[in-house]
Scaffold this motif. Structure first.
Motif, PDB file in Angstrom:
ATOM      1  N   THR A  63       0.848  -1.209   0.000  1.00  0.00           N
ATOM      2  CA  THR A  63       0.000   0.000   0.000  1.00  0.00           C
ATOM      3  C   THR A  63       0.879   1.253   0.000  1.00  0.00           C
ATOM      4  O   THR A  63       0.619   2.218  -0.733  1.00  0.00           O
ATOM      5  CB  THR A  63      -0.897   0.005   1.256  1.00  0.00           C
ATOM      6  N   GLU A  64       1.924   1.227   0.817  1.00  0.00           N
ATOM      7  CA  GLU A  64       2.816   2.391   0.874  1.00  0.00           C
ATOM      8  C   GLU A  64       3.523   2.605  -0.466  1.00  0.00           C
ATOM      9  O   GLU A  64       3.689   3.745  -0.923  1.00  0.00           O
ATOM     10  CB  GLU A  64       3.830   2.204   2.013  1.00  0.00           C
ATOM     11  N   ASN A  66       2.437   1.766  -3.410  1.00  0.00           N
ATOM     12  CA  ASN A  66       1.444   2.308  -4.346  1.00  0.00           C
ATOM     13  C   ASN A  66       1.210   3.796  -4.093  1.00  0.00           C
ATOM     14  O   ASN A  66       1.050   4.582  -5.025  1.00  0.00           O
ATOM     15  CB  ASN A  66       0.119   1.543  -4.242  1.00  0.00           C
ATOM     16  N   LYS A  67       1.201   4.176  -2.815  1.00  0.00           N
ATOM     17  CA  LYS A  67       1.025   5.611  -2.497  1.00  0.00           C
ATOM     18  C   LYS A  67       2.192   6.426  -3.034  1.00  0.00           C
ATOM     19  O   LYS A  67       2.015   7.544  -3.516  1.00  0.00           O
ATOM     20  CB  LYS A  67       0.933   5.797  -0.972  1.00  0.00           C
TER      21      LYS A  67
END
Ligand code: BEZ
Ligand code: FE
Length: 308
Positions: A63-64, A66-67
């Motif tokens: 997730t990080e 992708n951010k």
């Protein structure tokens, strides 16, 4: 470099897992082995090692990651020929100042060369030429400020004919290129005279935020950092056989210097007194400023040898 954490009990990373991760680093590094350009090979292999070390050290989540990709994508989308979000990112991470430090090592002969600082995104080519004592304002609002000094080399020899580019924000905190009407204001170039002297009318610098309506601004907000820069006036000085100097001067007493400059550009040697002159004080060149107060400052510029 093998930054792999090794203590399984402390990190929860088994030796097998660590080997899988390290194998990937080694494979990617080796993929650059045949790069014909040795310097490019060094850059790509070192970048790979540091990037993987970061991912492994912080145990980056998907997730990080992708951010981070979304952040870089947004930076790309907001960037055009007027707005350069990647320069802002480099600046607020201190990467610009670190590159300047690596490439402009302190140099002293009889005199110490003037320190460099961050270039910023607001320099433009072809700013108008002004004569000695001319005015760079071109309609930009702000308190008039007389700026004078000399250009010398590190032996103390005056440098005639040095090209001095100067640019600054108006007292609303905007550079001319941030307006949409095509104005050219708050910037000019001039040349040092036969004795290495220069002088011009500028504006007393005031603090302003770097553009913070994009992803870099959002990042600063998320981490509780201010986008404001300490008040400054930009210089770029070029002369034959001497190292080009890109720098600013800062205003002694500006509280933003203590609070912190958002791009880490302040150096003590670049903080100058801007002496306030009450309205009616005679000006150095006889200019009539009516009932306007003005300021004056001195900035003596010392250029290092080209290959120092
Ligand atoms: C500037 O001083 O103009 C500047 C420097 C870094 C980022 C944004 C603006
Ligand atoms: Fe600036």
């Amino acid at each position: 470099m093998n930054n792999a954490p090794t203590d399984t009990a402390a990190t929860g990373i088994t030796p097998e897992q660590s080997r899988v991760e390290q194998d990937l680093v080694d494979t990617v590094v080796a993929s650059f082995d045949n790069t014909p350009d040795e310097r490019l090979k060094q850059l790509m292999q070192s970048l790979t090692r540091h990037l993987h070390a970061f991912i492994r050290e912080v145990r980056l989540t998907e997730t990080e990651w992708n951010k981070a990709i979304e952040f870089l994508t947004a930076a790309g989308h907001i960037t055009d020929d007027k707005r350069q979000e990647f320069i802002l990112l480099s600046d607020v991470l201190g990467a610009s100042m670190q590159t300047i430090a690596v490439n402009n090592q302190a140099y002293a002969g009889a005199a110490t060369a003037t320190e460099a600082t961050v270039f910023g995104p607001f320099f433009t080519e072809h700013a108008p030429e002004i004569p000695h004592g001319g005015d760079i304002a071109g309609g930009a609002h702000g308190q008039p400020c007389w700026v004078e000094g000399t250009v010398t080399d590190t032996d103390g020899t005056p440098v005639p004919g040095a090209r001095i580019e100067v640019w600054e924000a108006d007292d609303d905190g905007f550079y001319d290129v941030q307006y949409t009407d095509g104005r050219v204001a708050g910037r000019a170039h001039l040349f040092s005279d036969a004795d290495g002297n220069y002088a011009f009318w500028g504006l007393t610098p005031t603090p302003y935020p770097i553009p913070h309506d994009g992803p870099v601004g959002k990042m600063l907000e998320s981490v509780g950092r201010s986008p404001v820069r300490a008040s400054h006036l930009h210089f770029m000085v070029t002369a034959e056989n001497l190292r080009t100097l890109v720098t600013h001067i800062f205003v002694d007493g500006d509280p933003q210097i203590e609070i912190g400059d958002s791009v880490f550009g302040v150096k003590d040697s670049l903080i100058k007194k801007f002496d306030q002159q009450p309205a009616g004080t005679p000006t150095p060149d006889g200019r009539d400023l009516g009932n306007q107060a003005w300021a004056r400052t001195r900035f003596d510029i010392v250029l290092a040898p080209k290959d120092a």
